[in-house]
Design a protein around this motif. Structure first.
Motif, PDB file in Angstrom:
ATOM      1  N   ALA A   1     -18.712  -7.593  16.495  1.00 38.54           N
ATOM      2  CA  ALA A   1     -18.418  -6.157  16.566  1.00 38.54           C
ATOM      3  C   ALA A   1     -16.932  -5.873  16.709  1.00 38.54           C
ATOM      4  N   GLU A   2     -16.263  -6.583  17.620  1.00 36.08           N
ATOM      5  CA  GLU A   2     -14.848  -6.314  17.861  1.00 36.08           C
ATOM      6  C   GLU A   2     -13.994  -6.708  16.668  1.00 36.08           C
ATOM      7  N   ARG A   3     -14.276  -7.879  16.097  1.00 37.39           N
ATOM      8  CA  ARG A   3     -13.499  -8.317  14.934  1.00 37.39           C
ATOM      9  C   ARG A   3     -13.772  -7.417  13.718  1.00 37.39           C
ATOM     10  N   ALA A   4     -15.024  -6.992  13.565  1.00 38.26           N
ATOM     11  CA  ALA A   4     -15.365  -6.108  12.448  1.00 38.26           C
ATOM     12  C   ALA A   4     -14.606  -4.790  12.551  1.00 38.26           C
ATOM     13  N   ALA A   5     -14.518  -4.248  13.759  1.00 36.32           N
ATOM     14  CA  ALA A   5     -13.776  -3.003  13.957  1.00 36.32           C
ATOM     15  C   ALA A   5     -12.294  -3.190  13.640  1.00 36.32           C
ATOM     16  N   LYS A   6     -11.745  -4.332  13.999  1.00 29.57           N
ATOM     17  CA  LYS A   6     -10.340  -4.630  13.715  1.00 29.57           C
ATOM     18  C   LYS A   6     -10.099  -4.723  12.210  1.00 29.57           C
ATOM     19  N   VAL A   7     -10.977  -5.436  11.505  1.00 27.82           N
ATOM     20  CA  VAL A   7     -10.856  -5.560  10.055  1.00 27.82           C
ATOM     21  C   VAL A   7     -10.953  -4.190   9.395  1.00 27.82           C
ATOM     22  N   ALA A   8     -11.909  -3.381   9.832  1.00 27.94           N
ATOM     23  CA  ALA A   8     -12.064  -2.038   9.262  1.00 27.94           C
ATOM     24  C   ALA A   8     -10.811  -1.199   9.475  1.00 27.94           C
ATOM     25  N   ALA A   9     -10.232  -1.304  10.661  1.00 29.66           N
ATOM     26  CA  ALA A   9      -9.044  -0.507  10.984  1.00 29.66           C
ATOM     27  C   ALA A   9      -7.826  -0.944  10.173  1.00 29.66           C
ATOM     28  N   MET A  10      -7.772  -2.202   9.784  1.00 26.14           N
ATOM     29  CA  MET A  10      -6.633  -2.717   9.025  1.00 26.14           C
ATOM     30  C   MET A  10      -6.752  -2.470   7.524  1.00 26.14           C
ATOM     31  N   THR A  11      -7.923  -2.061   7.064  1.00 24.36           N
ATOM     32  CA  THR A  11      -8.185  -1.956   5.628  1.00 24.36           C
ATOM     33  C   THR A  11      -7.639  -0.653   5.053  1.00 24.36           C
ATOM     34  N   ARG A  12      -6.934  -0.793   3.934  1.00 22.22           N
ATOM     35  CA  ARG A  12      -6.390   0.358   3.219  1.00 22.22           C
ATOM     36  C   ARG A  12      -6.615   0.182   1.716  1.00 22.22           C
ATOM     37  N   ASP A  13      -6.869   1.278   1.037  1.00 19.23           N
ATOM     38  CA  ASP A  13      -6.878   1.237  -0.418  1.00 19.23           C
ATOM     39  C   ASP A  13      -5.452   1.018  -0.907  1.00 19.23           C
ATOM     40  N   LEU A  14      -5.324   0.340  -2.040  1.00 15.54           N
ATOM     41  CA  LEU A  14      -3.996   0.061  -2.592  1.00 15.54           C
ATOM     42  C   LEU A  14      -3.185   1.337  -2.782  1.00 15.54           C
ATOM     43  N   SER A  15      -3.835   2.409  -3.183  1.00 18.85           N
ATOM     44  CA  SER A  15      -3.105   3.668  -3.404  1.00 18.85           C
ATOM     45  C   SER A  15      -2.498   4.196  -2.110  1.00 18.85           C
ATOM     46  N   GLU A  16      -3.172   3.986  -0.980  1.00 20.58           N
ATOM     47  CA  GLU A  16      -2.620   4.395   0.308  1.00 20.58           C
ATOM     48  C   GLU A  16      -1.396   3.567   0.669  1.00 20.58           C
ATOM     49  N   ILE A  17      -1.475   2.269   0.392  1.00 17.56           N
ATOM     50  CA  ILE A  17      -0.348   1.381   0.691  1.00 17.56           C
ATOM     51  C   ILE A  17       0.886   1.822  -0.098  1.00 17.56           C
ATOM     52  N   LEU A  18       0.708   2.054  -1.381  1.00 20.30           N
ATOM     53  CA  LEU A  18       1.848   2.429  -2.222  1.00 20.30           C
ATOM     54  C   LEU A  18       2.330   3.847  -1.909  1.00 20.30           C
ATOM     55  N   ALA A  19       1.415   4.725  -1.537  1.00 24.96           N
ATOM     56  CA  ALA A  19       1.824   6.083  -1.168  1.00 24.96           C
ATOM     57  C   ALA A  19       2.734   6.058   0.055  1.00 24.96           C
ATOM     58  N   ALA A  20       2.465   5.118   0.969  1.00 24.54           N
ATOM     59  CA  ALA A  20       3.307   4.993   2.168  1.00 24.54           C
ATOM     60  C   ALA A  20       4.698   4.468   1.822  1.00 24.54           C
ATOM     61  N   GLU A  21       4.821   3.840   0.663  1.00 26.73           N
ATOM     62  CA  GLU A  21       6.113   3.327   0.197  1.00 26.73           C
ATOM     63  C   GLU A  21       6.667   4.221  -0.909  1.00 26.73           C
ATOM     64  N   ARG A  22       6.325   5.496  -0.856  1.00 31.64           N
ATOM     65  CA  ARG A  22       6.588   6.424  -1.969  1.00 31.64           C
ATOM     66  C   ARG A  22       8.060   6.492  -2.364  1.00 31.64           C
ATOM     67  N   VAL A  23       8.959   6.497  -1.404  1.00 31.43           N
ATOM     68  CA  VAL A  23      10.393   6.615  -1.721  1.00 31.43           C
ATOM     69  C   VAL A  23      10.840   5.427  -2.564  1.00 31.43           C
ATOM     70  N   GLN A  24      10.410   4.239  -2.152  1.00 37.13           N
ATOM     71  CA  GLN A  24      10.786   3.051  -2.923  1.00 37.13           C
ATOM     72  C   GLN A  24      10.142   3.067  -4.309  1.00 37.13           C
ATOM     73  N   ILE A  25       8.874   3.493  -4.370  1.00 35.33           N
ATOM     74  CA  ILE A  25       8.176   3.547  -5.654  1.00 35.33           C
ATOM     75  C   ILE A  25       8.899   4.489  -6.614  1.00 35.33           C
ATOM     76  N   GLU A  26       9.256   5.672  -6.128  1.00 35.77           N
ATOM     77  CA  GLU A  26       9.939   6.625  -6.995  1.00 35.77           C
ATOM     78  C   GLU A  26      11.285   6.080  -7.441  1.00 35.77           C
ATOM     79  N   GLY A  27      11.911   5.289  -6.575  1.00 35.84           N
ATOM     80  CA  GLY A  27      13.169   4.660  -6.945  1.00 35.84           C
ATOM     81  C   GLY A  27      13.013   3.687  -8.092  1.00 35.84           C
ATOM     82  N   LEU A  28      11.881   2.996  -8.137  1.00 39.57           N
ATOM     83  CA  LEU A  28      11.626   2.034  -9.221  1.00 39.57           C
ATOM     84  C   LEU A  28      11.555   2.735 -10.574  1.00 39.57           C
TER      85      LEU A  28
END
Length: 413
Positions: free
Chosen positions: A269-296
Motif C-alpha cells: 500500500a505505501e509503496r503503491a501510493a508513492k509510485v502513484a504520486a510520482m507518476t506523470r504523463d509525458l505532456s505534464e513533464i514537458l509542460a513543466a519545462e515549457r520555457v526550455q521547450i519554447e526555446g528549442l
C-alpha cells in the motif's frame, strides 16, 4: 439512491465501497449525454445510469449476473461520464466492483472465456506478444483484410541517448508498445535529453496490470502491479529518479491509481501510493519545462504540416490532463486543426476493439471523420491503443504526439 445489499456482499470491503458509490448517484442521467455506447445503441441499460442501476439490482440480489454482464462488457470504461457527472460519482470504481461480482456469478460461454484468457496471457507478456506479432507480419499477405489491418508494420526505434544527466526519470516500456511503436519512448528520451533529463527504462519492468485487471482478472492485474513496483522500487528508494514518466496514457491512468487499487495490501500500500504520486504523463513533464521547450523551437520554422489531435479518454477523463500536448505541438509550429466531439472515445479502450469489434469500428470511423474533416496531413494521439486502432481505418499517418515533436526537432534523423 437508497440501497439494500444482499448477504453475499453486505459488510465486505467491496460491498461497503459499492454502497457508498451507489448512494452518491442521484440518477440524473447527465452521464448518458456523453456516453459513447448510449449514443450508438440508444439503450438505457447501455449508458452509465442504466448500468449503475443494473449493478445495484445485482448487488441487491434482484437481477442475475448473467443479465448484467453483457451490458458491463459493452462499457468502454472511457470515464467520460465521470467528467460529466455533477455529483462526482466514481463510476470506474463501481464498475470494477460490478464486473468482478458479475464475472464470479455469471456463466460466461467457453468461447468468450478462451478469448479473454488468450488476450490476458498474450497481450500482457511482451515475449509472447512479440513472437505473435512477428508471425503475424510474416503471414500478413495471407490474412483477411480486417485482421491484416491490425498487424502493424515493423518500425525502427532510432537512437536512445546515453544516461548522462543528473536529473533522471523512469519510463514504462509497457507490454505492446515496444513492439508496435518502439520509437515512442526513444523519441521521448531524445526530447528530454535536450532538456537535461535522462530517461531510464528498467529491463524487468513488465505490464502495469491494466490488461488483466480490465479483463476481470483483477487479482492477476494486482500481481502485475506488485511486480512492476518491485522492479522500480530500488531506483525510487535510492532517490535516483525524480519522477515516473508515462508515454501511454492508458498505462498512466492505471499506475496513477495504484494507491487506490492496492490500498488494502499491507505489504504494498505505501509503496503503491508513492509510485502513484510520482507518476506523470509525458505532456505534464514537458509542460513543466515549457520555457526550455519554447526555446528549442524559437529558431524553428512555421507553417509546418497541419495535424489533428485526438486526446485519449485515459488522458482527458482518466487522468484529467488536458491541453498540454496540444500546446507543445503548436509551439513546435504545427497547425492543429479543430476536431468535433474530441471528448468522445475512439473505440480502442484496451482490448475492447478485439472483444467488441462492431461497436469499436463504428466509434473509430466516427472519430476518424471528425479528425479528418479539415484534411490534416497527420493525426497525433497519446496512447498506443488509440494510435493502433485509428491507424487501421485510415492511410493518414497516426503517430504519438512526441514523435511529431521529435520530428519537428529533427532528432530522430
Amino acid at each position: 439512491m437508497q440501497t439494500g445489499l444482499a448477504d453475499f456482499i453486505r459488510n465486505t470491503p467491496e460491498g461497503d465501497a459499492a454502497d457508498t458509490l451507489l448512494r452518491k448517484c442521484v440518477h440524473c442521467g447527465f452521464c448518458n449525454a456523453t456516453c459513447p455506447t448510449y449514443q450508438l445503441l440508444g439503450d438505457e441499460l447501455d449508458g452509465p445510469r442504466g448500468r449503475i442501476y443494473l449493478m445495484k439490482q445485482m448487488l441487491e440480489g434482484e437481477v442475475p449476473a448473467d443479465t448484467v454482464l453483457p451490458h458491463l462488457d459493452r462499457c468502454l470504461t472511457c470515464r467520460n461520464c465521470e467528467s460529466t457527472c455533477p455529483s462526482g460519482v466514481r463510476y470506474s470504481e463501481l464498475v470494477d466492483i460490478g464486473r468482478a461480482v458479475a464475472e464470479q456469478r455469471a456463466k460466461r460461454p467457453l468461447a468468450q472465456r478462451a478469448k479473454r484468457w488468450l488476450l490476458r496471457e498474450g497481450l500482457s507478456r511482451p515475449a509472447v506478444f512479440n513472437t505473435a506479432l512477428a508471425l503475424g507480419r510474416l503471414a500478413k499477405p495471407l490474412l483477411p483484410a480486417p485482421l491484416a489491418a491490425k498487424v502493424a508494420d515493423a518500425r525502427s526505434a532510432g537512437a536512445w541517448p546515453p544516461v548522462r544527466h543528473q536529473r533522471r526519470m523512469l519510463v514504462l516500456a509497457g507490454c505492446v508498445q515496444p513492439a508496435l511503436m518502439p520509437d515512442v519512448n526513444a523519441a521521448a528520451a531524445r526530447v528530454l535529453d535536450l532538456l537535461g533529463i535522462s530517461l531510464v527504462e528498467i529491463a524487468r519492468a513488465g505490464c502495469c496490470g491494466a490488461l488483466r485487471f480490465h479483463l476481470n482478472d483483477q487479482e492477476g492485474g494486482r500481481q502485475d502491479m506488485r511486480a512492476l513496483i518491485d522492479a522500480w522500487w530500488p531506483a525510487i528508494e535510492r532517490g535516483d529518479v525524480e519522477a515516473i514518466v508515462m508515454t501511454a496514457s492508458g498505462c498512466g491512468s492505471t499506475v496513477r491509481e495504484y494507491g487506490h487499487l492496492l490500498a488494502d495490501d499491507p505489504l504494498y500500500a505505501e509503496r503503491a501510493a508513492k509510485v502513484a504520486a510520482m507518476t506523470r504523463d509525458l505532456s505534464e513533464i514537458l509542460a513543466a519545462e515549457r520555457v526550455q521547450i519554447e526555446g528549442l523551437f524559437a529558431a524553428g520554422g512555421t507553417g509546418r504540416r497541419p495535424l489533428a489531435y485526438h486526446p485519449p479518454c485515459s488522458l482527458q477523463h482518466g487522468q484529467q490532463v488536458r491541453g498540454h500536448a496540444e500546446a507543445l505541438l503548436r509551439a513546435a509550429g504545427y497547425d492543429l486543426k479543430p476536431v468535433a466531439d474530441s471528448h468522445l472515445c475512439c473505440g480502442s479502450a484496451g482490448s475492447y476493439s478485439l472483444l467488441q469489434p462492431a461497436l469499436a469500428t463504428t466509434l473509430r470511423d466516427n472519430k476518424l471523420r471528425s479528425l479528418q474533416a479539415e484534411q490534416p496531413a497527420g493525426i497525433a494521439s497519446a496512447n498506443v491503443g488509440c494510435i493502433a486502432h485509428l491507424q487501421t481505418g485510415t492511410a493518414t499517418p497516426v503517430r504519438h504526439w512526441i514523435e511529431w515533436l521529435d520530428q519537428a526537432l529533427n532528432l530522430g534523423a
